[in-house]
Design an enzyme around this catalytic site. Structure first.
Site, short mmCIF file in Angstrom:
data_model
loop_
_atom_site.label_atom_id
_atom_site.label_comp_id
_atom_site.label_asym_id
_atom_site.label_seq_id
_atom_site.Cartn_x
_atom_site.Cartn_y
_atom_site.Cartn_z
N ASP A 25 6.66 -3.79 -6.27
CA ASP A 25 6.47 -2.09 -6.56
C ASP A 25 7.09 -1.63 -7.44
OD1 ASP A 25 5.39 -1.69 -4.09
OD2 ASP A 25 7.13 -1.30 -2.81
N MET B 145 -0.83 -1.44 -3.48
CA MET B 145 0.39 -0.94 -2.67
C MET B 145 1.12 -0.10 -3.53
SD MET B 145 1.26 -4.66 -0.92
CE MET B 145 0.61 -5.18 0.58
N GLY B 146 2.28 0.52 -3.17
CA GLY B 146 3.08 1.40 -3.73
C GLY B 146 3.10 2.84 -2.94
#
Length: 421
Positions: free
Chosen positions: A144, A190-191
């Site tokens: 991330d 993602m994140g």
């Protein structure tokens, strides 16, 4: 001087290069036989310490430890288990001390993100309060890229490279078929709260019109009307539209577009897939034929196209964690310090765990375009060096030759342990 054992564990979601950090820790420890005897790895992260499931890394061959640099995922197993405060979970902390005492462990290296650095910090506090000396050093890791103080987080560069390549290739596919087929492609990455991975997709965009046309960031509240207008305009002008959306995209009131209502072990919302949500909005409002894909585990396991810069960062930080520990530093995390963008140059630094723990470094506002749908040149300058260089693994029969460790266990010395609720 007496040499003591060290405990190393991997925590949280894995990355393409977390094992490079493991190799850095193990190989650096072997260079200090006067201070560190053996490195015991926890099977499945911190649970390995609590359940006394310790892996003797000295039993692995030197070749296999070296091969960790080329191997994705968590070679020793990881977990999502967050220790609460000492007051709330004293039994777990006392168990850690009992295991460390039983196996003569005086060094603790925890390889993970913000929650994991919080655990490492708590263990360092535990050492003081319970009178058993433990040197605790965090080893940063998270795809991330949201850890503070460090220029970037190991794992991010390789995921950024994978995402940029994936949207580049997918956008070319859509362009070739858009006249009679798919007009819009949506790729989910993602994140949760920080849009660094989504932003990295912007590196694929160039003057030829390739790469993504729209990026949805967690930092920018989702404006449905503005978004649909942007999609319609893009399709009108180009004939197609490629979109990258972060899993953490949210409405102005903070609700995730894809909140499933479930929470994970760290208390985070379990996100249920934002790509189909976005695709549904486009189909319903604009009527375009759409396709979507979710990168999910693929992005964080793609060591075959890992960033060489990322691999070098990961190994160096694992190595430096040991150097800091044997030099007397405690409750710290080694960091990457950028000294130049072009050419990209960096050095190692350190930050106190107390200031790292549970802090999320989000995208700066000047890294996001004025309309909220793309990255700026300042963001591109930051991101571009992190995906540079290739570091391909060896191949056998057409596939990457990843190592699987033997994971020889250390004999248990204590009674079985049960986690508290």
């Amino acid at each position: 001087m007496t040499a003591y054992n060290a405990f190393y564990a991997q925590s949280g979601g894995v990355t393409p290069v977390i094992n490079a950090s493991a190799a850095g820790v193990i190989q650096a420890a072997s260079q200090h036989p006067d201070k560190i005897n053996k490195v015991y790895a926890g099977e499945d992260g911190i649970l390995g310490a609590l359940f006394e499931e310790l892996i003797d890394t000295s039993m692995e061959s030197e070749a296999d430890i070296e091969a960790l640099k080329m191997t994705p995922s968590g070679a020793f197993g990881s977990c999502r288990y967050k220790l609460k405060s000492i007051e709330e979970q004293r039994a777990e902390y006392e168990r850690l001390i009992d295991v460390f005492k039983a196996h003569d462990i005086r060094y603790f290296f925890y390889n993970g993100g913000g929650d994991s650095q919080d655990t490492a910090h708590k263990v360092s506090q535990l050492s003081d309060s319970m009178g058993y000396p433990i040197t605790c050093v965090g080893v940063p890791k998270t795809i991330d890229n949201d850890l503070p103080f460090t220029d970037c987080s190991p794992g991010f560069g390789s995921v950024a490279k994978y995402v940029a390549i994936s949207i580049l290739e997918a956008s070319m596919d859509v362009a070739s078929m858009s006249s009679t087929s798919t007009k819009v492609f949506v790729m989910e990455v993602m994140g949760r709260h920080a849009g660094w991975i989504a932003a990295a997709a912007g590196l694929a965009a160039d003057e030829r019109g390739l790469g993504p046309d729209i990026i949805l960031f967690p930092e920018v509240p989702f404006d449905e009307a503005a978004f649909l207008a942007k999609v319609a305009e893009t399709v009108k002008n180009k004939g197609q539209c490629s979109i990258v959306v972060s899993e953490g995209a949210a409405y102005p009131d903070g609700r995730f577009l894809a909140d499933s209502g479930v929470r994970d072990a760290f208390g985070h919302a379990q996100l249920g897939g934002v790509a189909p949500v976005v695709t549904g909005l486009i189909k319903a409002s604009l009527g375009f034929k759409c396709h979507w894909a979710v990168c999910d585990y693929l992005q964080r396991a793609a060591r075959h196209i890992g960033s060489k810069t990322d691999v070098e960062h990961a190994y160096a930080l694992g190595h430096e964690a040991v150097e800091l520990a044997v030099s007397g530093h405690n409750a710290v995390m080694p960091t990457i310090v950028r000294t130049s963008d072009e050419p990209y140059e960096w050095k190692l630094g350190k930050a106190p765990l107390a200031e790292v723990a549970n802090v999320e470094e989000k995208m700066p506002t000047d890294y996001i375009s004025e309309d909220g749908f793309f990255i700026t040149e300042a963001c591109r300058r930051y991101l571009a060096p992190l995906i540079q260089g290739e570091d391909y693994p060896s191949y056998r029969n057409g596939l990457p030759e990843y190592v699987v460790l033997k994971k020889y266990k250390v004999a248990k010395k204590l009674p079985a342990f049960t986690l508290t609720e």
